[in-house]
Design an enzyme around this catalytic site. Structure first.
Site: not given
Ligand code: GRF
Length: 196
Positions: A12, A93, A107, A109, A136, A141, A143-145, A172, A174
């Site tokens: 998380g 989903l 989401n 990714h 990203s 949608t 369509e996955l990712d 970092t 993200e």
């Molecule tokens: C992240 O790298 C995210 O992009 C991917 O799963 C990881 C989750 O990390 N889908 P956290 O649980 O938020 O630390």
């Protein structure tokens, strides 16, 4: 004020970045952190931040995805969020569920979509000899990712990088990108955020 539910499966760290960003003068508030994995580290972190949590363990549902998603929807109905943020939520989903949340589900990714949809994104970028990688945020949608991209952040791939060292550098970014996109999205602004 937009109500935000954050769906997780693991530690998380993105959830924490999102929740911390929604303090103070912000157009949204976290109203629920939900996990499909019992004991996911992010649940305890959310509780520590005073955010309501819920668990919908997917395992008892086996292959019955509709039943799992009905239980998921029931928890969401209780919290009544306006926006869903998938943050390391590792269940795919169904089209039916996604359509119900069309235009309201995001989401994150760990790749520069549309490159490397799916798993093992960092190993694939290194194997391909890419000089840049990143993450990203996109609308979800069926369509996955594959949904509209609302933000991207780039990092260099360095000589000697392993999937782990690259993942740490991307993570970092993200934690900067997802809050920036959510802030705009909660204001109804879908202009992409590009970092750095
Ligand atoms: C992240 O790298 C995210 O992009 C991917 O799963 C990881 C989750 O990390 N889908 P956290 O649980 O938020 O630390």
């Amino acid at each position: 004020m937009k109500r935000v539910a954050i769906l997780i499966s693991g530690g998380g760290s993105n959830m924490v970045a999102l929740a911390e960003s929604m303090a103070g003068d912000h157009p949204a508030r976290p109203v629920l952190v939900l996990s499909n994995v019992p004991g996911a580290g992010g649940l305890a972190k959310a509780e520590g931040m005073g955010i309501p949590t819920a668990l919908v363990d997917h395992r008892p549902f086996g292959k019955d995805r509709a039943a799992f998603e009905a239980a998921l929807q029931a928890e969401l109905d209780r919290a009544a969020p306006d926006i869903l943020c998938l943050a390391g939520f590792m269940r795919v989903l169904t089209e039916g569920f996604v359509t119900g949340w069309a235009g309201r589900m995001l989401n994150i990714h760990p790749s520069l979509l549309p490159k490397y949809r799916g798993l093992d994104t960092h190993a694939r970028a290194i194997a391909a000899g890419d000089t840049q990688a990143g993450c990203s945020v996109h609308e979800v949608t069926a369509e996955l990712d594959g949904g509209p991209i609302l933000g991207q952040a780039r990092v260099p791939v360095l000589p000697g990088d392993t999937p782990e060292t690259l993942a740490a550098r991307v993570l970092t970014m993200e934690h900067r990108l997802y809050p920036a996109v959510l802030h705009r999205f909660a204001m109804g602004d879908r202009r992409p955020v590009m970092l750095p």
